[in-house]
Scaffold this motif. Structure first.
Motif, PDB file in Angstrom:
ATOM      1  N   ARG A  45       0.855  -1.182   0.000  1.00  0.00           N
ATOM      2  CA  ARG A  45       0.000   0.000   0.000  1.00  0.00           C
ATOM      3  C   ARG A  45       0.902   1.246   0.000  1.00  0.00           C
ATOM      4  O   ARG A  45       1.900   1.308   0.695  1.00  0.00           O
ATOM      5  CB  ARG A  45      -0.913   0.009   1.228  1.00  0.00           C
ATOM      6  CG  ARG A  45      -1.814   1.248   1.307  1.00  0.00           C
ATOM      7  CD  ARG A  45      -2.560   1.348   2.619  1.00  0.00           C
ATOM      8  NE  ARG A  45      -3.591   0.312   2.761  1.00  0.00           N
ATOM      9  CZ  ARG A  45      -4.340   0.149   3.856  1.00  0.00           C
ATOM     10  NH1 ARG A  45      -4.143   0.938   4.916  1.00  0.00           N
ATOM     11  NH2 ARG A  45      -5.248  -0.805   3.899  1.00  0.00           N
ATOM     12  N   TRP A  46       0.506   2.246  -0.766  1.00  0.00           N
ATOM     13  CA  TRP A  46       1.249   3.506  -0.884  1.00  0.00           C
ATOM     14  C   TRP A  46       2.686   3.284  -1.356  1.00  0.00           C
ATOM     15  O   TRP A  46       3.632   3.885  -0.878  1.00  0.00           O
ATOM     16  CB  TRP A  46       1.229   4.280   0.425  1.00  0.00           C
ATOM     17  CG  TRP A  46      -0.165   4.692   0.827  1.00  0.00           C
ATOM     18  CD1 TRP A  46      -1.135   5.218   0.026  1.00  0.00           C
ATOM     19  CD2 TRP A  46      -0.740   4.575   2.125  1.00  0.00           C
ATOM     20  NE1 TRP A  46      -2.280   5.437   0.738  1.00  0.00           N
ATOM     21  CE2 TRP A  46      -2.069   5.065   2.036  1.00  0.00           C
ATOM     22  CE3 TRP A  46      -0.267   4.135   3.361  1.00  0.00           C
ATOM     23  CZ2 TRP A  46      -2.911   5.098   3.126  1.00  0.00           C
ATOM     24  CZ3 TRP A  46      -1.104   4.173   4.452  1.00  0.00           C
ATOM     25  CH2 TRP A  46      -2.413   4.651   4.324  1.00  0.00           C
ATOM     26  N   ARG A  47       2.803   2.394  -2.320  1.00  0.00           N
ATOM     27  CA  ARG A  47       4.075   2.224  -3.017  1.00  0.00           C
ATOM     28  C   ARG A  47       3.790   2.187  -4.519  1.00  0.00           C
ATOM     29  O   ARG A  47       2.655   1.948  -4.945  1.00  0.00           O
ATOM     30  CB  ARG A  47       4.782   0.932  -2.600  1.00  0.00           C
ATOM     31  CG  ARG A  47       5.213   0.890  -1.132  1.00  0.00           C
ATOM     32  CD  ARG A  47       6.053  -0.354  -0.862  1.00  0.00           C
ATOM     33  NE  ARG A  47       6.298  -0.561   0.560  1.00  0.00           N
ATOM     34  CZ  ARG A  47       7.309  -0.014   1.228  1.00  0.00           C
ATOM     35  NH1 ARG A  47       8.169   0.774   0.590  1.00  0.00           N
ATOM     36  NH2 ARG A  47       7.470  -0.265   2.519  1.00  0.00           N
ATOM     37  N   CYS A  68     -11.696  -0.202  -6.881  1.00  0.00           N
ATOM     38  CA  CYS A  68     -11.156   0.295  -5.615  1.00  0.00           C
ATOM     39  C   CYS A  68     -12.304   0.743  -4.712  1.00  0.00           C
ATOM     40  O   CYS A  68     -13.397   1.092  -5.171  1.00  0.00           O
ATOM     41  CB  CYS A  68     -10.211   1.469  -5.894  1.00  0.00           C
ATOM     42  SG  CYS A  68      -9.268   1.990  -4.439  1.00  0.00           S
ATOM     43  N   TRP A  69     -12.048   0.751  -3.410  1.00  0.00           N
ATOM     44  CA  TRP A  69     -13.061   1.145  -2.433  1.00  0.00           C
ATOM     45  C   TRP A  69     -13.593   2.545  -2.737  1.00  0.00           C
ATOM     46  O   TRP A  69     -12.835   3.470  -3.035  1.00  0.00           O
ATOM     47  CB  TRP A  69     -12.479   1.107  -1.018  1.00  0.00           C
ATOM     48  CG  TRP A  69     -12.365  -0.289  -0.488  1.00  0.00           C
ATOM     49  CD1 TRP A  69     -11.252  -1.078  -0.462  1.00  0.00           C
ATOM     50  CD2 TRP A  69     -13.417  -1.060   0.085  1.00  0.00           C
ATOM     51  NE1 TRP A  69     -11.553  -2.302   0.083  1.00  0.00           N
ATOM     52  CE2 TRP A  69     -12.864  -2.327   0.433  1.00  0.00           C
ATOM     53  CE3 TRP A  69     -14.771  -0.813   0.335  1.00  0.00           C
ATOM     54  CZ2 TRP A  69     -13.629  -3.339   1.030  1.00  0.00           C
ATOM     55  CZ3 TRP A  69     -15.528  -1.822   0.927  1.00  0.00           C
ATOM     56  CH2 TRP A  69     -14.951  -3.054   1.258  1.00  0.00           C
ATOM     57  N   GLN A  70     -14.914   2.707  -2.632  1.00  0.00           N
ATOM     58  CA  GLN A  70     -15.575   3.969  -2.963  1.00  0.00           C
ATOM     59  C   GLN A  70     -17.015   3.915  -2.492  1.00  0.00           C
ATOM     60  O   GLN A  70     -17.487   2.896  -1.964  1.00  0.00           O
ATOM     61  CB  GLN A  70     -15.548   4.178  -4.478  1.00  0.00           C
ATOM     62  CG  GLN A  70     -16.248   3.071  -5.265  1.00  0.00           C
ATOM     63  CD  GLN A  70     -16.071   3.206  -6.754  1.00  0.00           C
ATOM     64  OE1 GLN A  70     -16.781   3.963  -7.393  1.00  0.00           O
ATOM     65  NE2 GLN A  70     -15.101   2.464  -7.313  1.00  0.00           N
ATOM     66  N   SER A  71     -17.742   5.005  -2.719  1.00  0.00           N
ATOM     67  CA  SER A  71     -19.162   5.065  -2.392  1.00  0.00           C
ATOM     68  C   SER A  71     -19.978   4.427  -3.507  1.00  0.00           C
ATOM     69  O   SER A  71     -20.012   4.940  -4.632  1.00  0.00           O
ATOM     70  CB  SER A  71     -19.605   6.524  -2.195  1.00  0.00           C
ATOM     71  OG  SER A  71     -21.022   6.610  -2.168  1.00  0.00           O
ATOM     72  N   LEU A 149      -6.177   5.946  -0.966  1.00  0.00           N
ATOM     73  CA  LEU A 149      -5.315   4.857  -1.428  1.00  0.00           C
ATOM     74  C   LEU A 149      -4.548   5.262  -2.674  1.00  0.00           C
ATOM     75  O   LEU A 149      -3.461   4.731  -2.939  1.00  0.00           O
ATOM     76  CB  LEU A 149      -6.152   3.605  -1.697  1.00  0.00           C
ATOM     77  CG  LEU A 149      -6.889   3.031  -0.481  1.00  0.00           C
ATOM     78  CD1 LEU A 149      -7.805   1.892  -0.909  1.00  0.00           C
ATOM     79  CD2 LEU A 149      -5.905   2.561   0.583  1.00  0.00           C
ATOM     80  N   GLY A 150      -5.093   6.212  -3.429  1.00  0.00           N
ATOM     81  CA  GLY A 150      -4.456   6.655  -4.665  1.00  0.00           C
ATOM     82  C   GLY A 150      -3.627   7.914  -4.531  1.00  0.00           C
ATOM     83  O   GLY A 150      -2.733   8.157  -5.352  1.00  0.00           O
TER      84      GLY A 150
END
Length: 508
Positions: A45-47, A68-71, A149-150
């Motif tokens: 994550r975050w790489r 990706c996670w979202q509403s 995350l992005g």
């Protein structure tokens, strides 16, 4: 909705990581859920994205991957439909190609979806690539990391990457997908030396960012920018402060990288202002060393052919960001930042603060971006095709009384109007004919546009803005099916708003 029959025989392709089995659907072969990078989870994550892993045997490519996670509700309402399942493991792409293209080197188009960097997915219905495949073009749509995350910066993550600071993980995902295309698209019959990168809204903004990024050089050969906005990039120092605040929100004072990576992926997307991310990348890392707008003002973008444009009622999206259109004019009136009288001179006959605010916000936030990019292209001797989309389906003209909303051009560009709710329920033959012609232009650009091109062929011959010529194609006029070329479109307005952009003065 009419969808092509899925035939039982598999479409088989072998790429660097292994064999893939897609579906034959009508005259297209479709491959869904292909990993273009390793899952960005845990320590990843975050790489920057890691290369995808190989597999044994034949991998099924018949289903879209999670987004990706979202509403969910927000995406269904304004993001293009139901994105399906969610996961941090989301770095997959989809390919539509003609079923029979053996030995061909077909043009390739890589689609970056919009959604303010917080919603969306490459597999949404409006982005079905069969229309492009029927025109001899290979369509690739991708997922990328969204939200925090992005895009994320925090002191504990500084110095982790030996190649330099990195905050724009979503843009790195897009770059990784383009590298995957370079390495693998020939197996699908695609030409790795004829790749068009295109996107809408945040996707269009991503295209501009990659045109400005040193890391994307050589990975694509032309670009289409749909409804990108003029909002400045986020400064790295502001992003770091927000990252610290996010850590504190989760009870992590002086958070370590390990603690941050242990937070559940689904914990970030519900965060609200001031902890949510804005719809712009972060400048000051190795993806975007300089602000994107400054790169275009200086004419330092990658030297490629570009198509760029926006819609006639882009201000429709601003209410989702809490912007009161009439209030913007009243703000000008009270603060006197630059003359309201001059604004009114530039919009003769426009009555009332609501309508004036709608047009001013549309042009400052969206239309001006096309003017800026056109001038940047002229500065480096590269062609630019400008458009202004103003077609509304016959049954929707009362609903969209002010013109084409933000994002409304997408199903026309993809020729998916017959698949996309609600238009698919009452679409007419005239609507479908206009959609087909719009898609023809996009496919023609992918096939034929080069640095020496002056025209695109189509329903009306479309001239490029070259040698100081300022020409705009109207795709629809007064919401009707008409094509027209306009010289010096909104020129005085654009010159004013470009000066405002240069100094990062914001109406909003």
């Amino acid at each position: 909705m009419e969808k092509p029959e899925v035939r039982s025989e598999d479409a088989l392709v072998e790429i660097a990581q292994g064999k893939l089995a897609g579906n034959l659907e009508g005259d297209a072969a479709v491959f869904r859920g292909i990993p273009f990078a390793a899952p960005p989870v845990g320590e990843r994550r975050w790489r920057a994205p890691f290369p995808p892993e190989a597999w044994e045997g034949v991998r099924s490519a018949s289903q879209f991957s999670p987004a990706c996670w979202q509403s969910l509700e927000y995406c269904k309402a304004v993001g293009g439909g139901d994105p399906g399942q969610f996961s941090e493991d989301c770095l997959y792409l989809n390919i539509w190609k003609p079923a029979d293209c053996a030995g061909n080197k077909l043009p390739v188009m890589v689609w970056l979806h919009g959604g303010g960097y917080t919603i969306g997915a490459g597999g949404l219905t409006p982005y079905d690539g069969a229309g492009f495949a029927s025109r001899g073009v290979i369509l690739v749509s991708i997922n990328y990391r969204l939200g925090h995350l992005g895009f994320f910066a925090h002191p504990s993550l500084e110095g982790e990457d030996p190649d330099g600071p990195l905050y724009n993980f979503a843009l790195m995902d897009q770059i990784a997908a383009l590298r995957w295309v370079q390495e693998n698209i020939s197996a699908f019959g695609g030409a790795a030396d004829n790749v068009t990168l295109f996107g809408e809204s945040a996707g269009g903004r991503s295209v501009l960012s990659l045109l400005a990024s040193p890391l994307a050089a050589g990975l694509f050969h032309k670009a289409i920018v749909q409804s990108a906005y003029t909002l400045p990039d986020v400064d790295r120092n502001m992003a770091i402060k927000k990252g610290i605040a996010v850590g504190r929100h989760f009870g992590l004072e002086n958070a370590t990288a390990e603690q941050l990576r242990a937070l559940p992926a689904e914990a970030f997307w519900p965060l609200e202002a001031p902890l949510n991310i804005g719809p712009a990348p972060i400048c000051g890392d190795r993806v975007l060393p300089e602000p994107m707008l400054d790169t275009f003002f200086a004419g330092k973008q990658h030297p490629l052919p570009v198509m760029i444009g926006s819609n006639s009622d882009e201000a429709s999206v601003l209410s989702y960001f809490g912007i009161d259109l009439a209030g913007q004019i009243d703000l000008l009136r009270r603060e006197k930042r630059f003359g309201l009288g001059l604004i009114k001179l530039l919009y003769p006959g426009v009555k009332g603060d609501v309508e004036l605010g709608r047009q001013v916000c549309r042009d400052m936030a969206f239309t001006t971006m096309g003017f800026v990019v056109m001038q940047a292209q002229q500065r480096i001797g590269q062609p630019c095709w400008r458009y202004y989309f103003d077609y509304v389906a016959e049954a929707e003209r009362e609903t969209y009384a002010n013109g084409a909303w933000h994002g409304n051009e997408v199903p026309y560009v993809f020729d998916t109007l017959h698949l996309t709710p609600p238009a698919c329920d009452y679409v007419t033959e005239d609507d479908l004919a206009f959609s087909a012609r719009a898609c023809d232009y996009w496919a023609e650009f992918a096939r034929k546009a080069t640095s020496s091109s002056d025209w695109l062929e189509g329903k009306l011959r479309w001239p490029a803005c070259t040698r100081r010529r300022d020409r705009t194609m109207l795709l629809g006029v007064n919401k009707r099916a008409k094509f027209s070329i306009i010289n010096r479109f909104m020129r005085l307005r654009m010159q004013l708003f470009k000066r405002v952009m240069r100094h990062h003065v914001k109406l909003m």
